[in-house]
Scaffold this motif. Structure first.
Motif, PDB file in Angstrom:
ATOM      1  N   ALA A  99     -32.781  -2.965   2.070  1.00 58.66           N
ATOM      2  CA  ALA A  99     -33.669  -2.302   3.034  1.00 58.66           C
ATOM      3  C   ALA A  99     -32.905  -1.258   3.840  1.00 58.66           C
ATOM      4  O   ALA A  99     -33.423  -0.168   4.118  1.00 58.66           O
ATOM      5  CB  ALA A  99     -34.291  -3.339   3.970  1.00 58.66           C
ATOM      6  N   LEU A 100     -31.670  -1.574   4.201  1.00 56.78           N
ATOM      7  CA  LEU A 100     -30.848  -0.634   4.956  1.00 56.78           C
ATOM      8  C   LEU A 100     -30.569   0.620   4.138  1.00 56.78           C
ATOM      9  O   LEU A 100     -30.702   1.754   4.635  1.00 56.78           O
ATOM     10  CB  LEU A 100     -29.529  -1.301   5.350  1.00 56.78           C
ATOM     11  N   ILE A 101     -30.203   0.436   2.872  1.00 58.19           N
ATOM     12  CA  ILE A 101     -29.907   1.577   2.000  1.00 58.19           C
ATOM     13  C   ILE A 101     -31.154   2.441   1.793  1.00 58.19           C
ATOM     14  O   ILE A 101     -31.100   3.673   1.854  1.00 58.19           O
ATOM     15  CB  ILE A 101     -29.355   1.085   0.651  1.00 58.19           C
ATOM     16  N   ARG A 102     -32.301   1.786   1.564  1.00 61.71           N
ATOM     17  CA  ARG A 102     -33.544   2.537   1.364  1.00 61.71           C
ATOM     18  C   ARG A 102     -33.919   3.315   2.627  1.00 61.71           C
ATOM     19  O   ARG A 102     -34.388   4.461   2.548  1.00 61.71           O
ATOM     20  CB  ARG A 102     -34.675   1.585   0.971  1.00 61.71           C
ATOM     21  N   ALA A 103     -33.713   2.709   3.784  1.00 58.98           N
ATOM     22  CA  ALA A 103     -34.013   3.396   5.039  1.00 58.98           C
ATOM     23  C   ALA A 103     -33.112   4.615   5.211  1.00 58.98           C
ATOM     24  O   ALA A 103     -33.566   5.680   5.663  1.00 58.98           O
ATOM     25  CB  ALA A 103     -33.832   2.434   6.218  1.00 58.98           C
ATOM     26  N   GLN A 104     -31.854   4.472   4.820  1.00 62.26           N
ATOM     27  CA  GLN A 104     -30.926   5.598   4.927  1.00 62.26           C
ATOM     28  C   GLN A 104     -31.304   6.717   3.959  1.00 62.26           C
ATOM     29  O   GLN A 104     -31.196   7.898   4.290  1.00 62.26           O
ATOM     30  CB  GLN A 104     -29.494   5.123   4.653  1.00 62.26           C
ATOM     31  N   VAL A 105     -31.726   6.338   2.765  1.00 60.07           N
ATOM     32  CA  VAL A 105     -32.138   7.345   1.779  1.00 60.07           C
ATOM     33  C   VAL A 105     -33.321   8.151   2.308  1.00 60.07           C
ATOM     34  O   VAL A 105     -33.340   9.396   2.253  1.00 60.07           O
ATOM     35  CB  VAL A 105     -32.503   6.683   0.433  1.00 60.07           C
ATOM     36  N   VAL A 106     -34.330   7.447   2.826  1.00 59.28           N
ATOM     37  CA  VAL A 106     -35.511   8.127   3.368  1.00 59.28           C
ATOM     38  C   VAL A 106     -35.111   9.012   4.550  1.00 59.28           C
ATOM     39  O   VAL A 106     -35.560  10.163   4.665  1.00 59.28           O
ATOM     40  CB  VAL A 106     -36.570   7.090   3.813  1.00 59.28           C
ATOM     41  N   TYR A 107     -34.249   8.475   5.412  1.00 59.47           N
ATOM     42  CA  TYR A 107     -33.829   9.215   6.605  1.00 59.47           C
ATOM     43  C   TYR A 107     -33.100  10.506   6.232  1.00 59.47           C
ATOM     44  O   TYR A 107     -33.445  11.590   6.723  1.00 59.47           O
ATOM     45  CB  TYR A 107     -32.930   8.334   7.469  1.00 59.47           C
ATOM     46  N   PHE A 108     -32.091  10.402   5.363  1.00 61.70           N
ATOM     47  CA  PHE A 108     -31.305  11.587   5.037  1.00 61.70           C
ATOM     48  C   PHE A 108     -32.089  12.583   4.175  1.00 61.70           C
ATOM     49  O   PHE A 108     -31.829  13.788   4.228  1.00 61.70           O
ATOM     50  CB  PHE A 108     -29.996  11.193   4.355  1.00 61.70           C
ATOM     51  N   THR A 109     -33.061  12.080   3.408  1.00 58.87           N
ATOM     52  CA  THR A 109     -33.948  12.990   2.683  1.00 58.87           C
ATOM     53  C   THR A 109     -34.778  13.804   3.669  1.00 58.87           C
ATOM     54  O   THR A 109     -34.937  15.028   3.514  1.00 58.87           O
ATOM     55  CB  THR A 109     -34.886  12.199   1.749  1.00 58.87           C
ATOM     56  N   GLU A 110     -35.289  13.129   4.688  1.00 61.36           N
ATOM     57  CA  GLU A 110     -36.064  13.819   5.713  1.00 61.36           C
ATOM     58  C   GLU A 110     -35.184  14.792   6.498  1.00 61.36           C
ATOM     59  O   GLU A 110     -35.617  15.899   6.837  1.00 61.36           O
ATOM     60  CB  GLU A 110     -36.700  12.793   6.665  1.00 61.36           C
ATOM     61  N   MET A 111     -33.944  14.376   6.785  1.00 63.99           N
ATOM     62  CA  MET A 111     -33.031  15.266   7.509  1.00 63.99           C
ATOM     63  C   MET A 111     -32.734  16.524   6.692  1.00 63.99           C
ATOM     64  O   MET A 111     -32.626  17.632   7.232  1.00 63.99           O
ATOM     65  CB  MET A 111     -31.723  14.547   7.837  1.00 63.99           C
ATOM     66  N   TYR A 112     -32.598  16.359   5.385  1.00 61.42           N
ATOM     67  CA  TYR A 112     -32.361  17.510   4.513  1.00 61.42           C
ATOM     68  C   TYR A 112     -33.532  18.495   4.610  1.00 61.42           C
ATOM     69  O   TYR A 112     -33.331  19.713   4.704  1.00 61.42           O
ATOM     70  CB  TYR A 112     -32.174  17.045   3.074  1.00 61.42           C
ATOM     71  N   LYS A 113     -34.738  17.955   4.620  1.00 62.70           N
ATOM     72  CA  LYS A 113     -35.926  18.820   4.734  1.00 62.70           C
ATOM     73  C   LYS A 113     -35.941  19.549   6.077  1.00 62.70           C
ATOM     74  O   LYS A 113     -36.200  20.755   6.144  1.00 62.70           O
ATOM     75  CB  LYS A 113     -37.200  17.985   4.583  1.00 62.70           C
TER      76      LYS A 113
END
Length: 230
Positions: A177-191
């Motif tokens: 869950a932590l890794i998935r949250a980080q993936v979503v977060y950094f994907t959004e940050m990239y956008k």
């Protein structure tokens, strides 16, 4: 000995789990502090007098401020479910029960050793009538204590390995869950930062050209007579 080894491993697991929970809490607090600081910086830049004098600078700082607020908002959304995600690391409700079982087993062992030593002393004495009576009493007193210890010891020998070896299955969902949250977060940050770059970028310039541009402007400032040399 085997039960003692499992007890040691469990104490170590508890210690490492508490450290993980503490470090993850610090990481979450640092994430929030970072985005809050970014919002503060953008707000300070937006209130800079330059924004009153240069429309292009004002537009750039407005875009930066909007992006930093989006980042902070998304960061807060990211950390909101973390107490649930990190719950397995905050297992203070599990370990006290386990520790209590270990302590009860240890107390039963001490009682067993004490009464066994008492019975052995009578066994070493001359077998007179009074000694045999006391030996019989000591053995009768020892029997339920020994049975109690053996029951508690068997319970730990049966359950401690299961508890310890289940640790991966217990913690794995939280890490996922932590890794998935980080993936979503950094994907959004990239956008967010890609959109910000598009808004404030000087079209057609490479990073090297921007660096030369900045250095040229700094050189002009250094050449002014009011600027002292270091």
């Amino acid at each position: 000995k085997l039960a003692d080894n499992h007890s040691f491993l469990s104490y170590r697991l508890e210690d490492q789990t508490k450290k993980l929970h503490k470090d993850m809490k610090k990481s979450t607090e640092a994430d929030l502090a970072m985005s809050k600081a970014a919002v503060k910086i953008s707000a300070d830049l937006l209130s800079n007098p330059l924004c009153e004098q240069d429309q292009a600078f004002l537009e750039s700082m407005t875009a930066l401020d909007t992006s930093m607020k989006r980042m902070d908002s998304f960061n807060q959304e990211k950390v909101r479910p973390f107490p649930t995600v990190f719950h397995p690391f905050n297992v203070y409700g599990v370990f006290p029960s386990l520790n209590m079982a270990v302590k009860r087993r240890e107390q039963a062992l001490q009682d067993y050793k004490r009464l066994q030593s008492k019975a052995e002393k009578y066994e070493e004495k001359e077998k007179t009538g009074p000694v045999m009576v006391k030996l019989h009493q000591a053995r009768e007193e020892l029997r339920p204590v020994r049975e109690d210890f053996e029951a508690k010891n068997k319970q730990l020998l049966d359950e401690m390995p299961k508890f310890y070896h289940s640790r991966i299955d217990y913690f794995q969902p939280s890490f996922e869950a932590l890794i998935r949250a980080q993936v979503v977060y950094f994907t959004e940050m990239y956008k967010i930062f890609s959109e910000l770059t598009d808004q404030i970028d000087q079209a057609g310039l490479t990073d090297e050209q921007r660096e030369r541009d900045t250095e040229a402007k700094l050189s002009e400032l250094r050449a002014l007579s009011i600027v002292a040399d270091d």
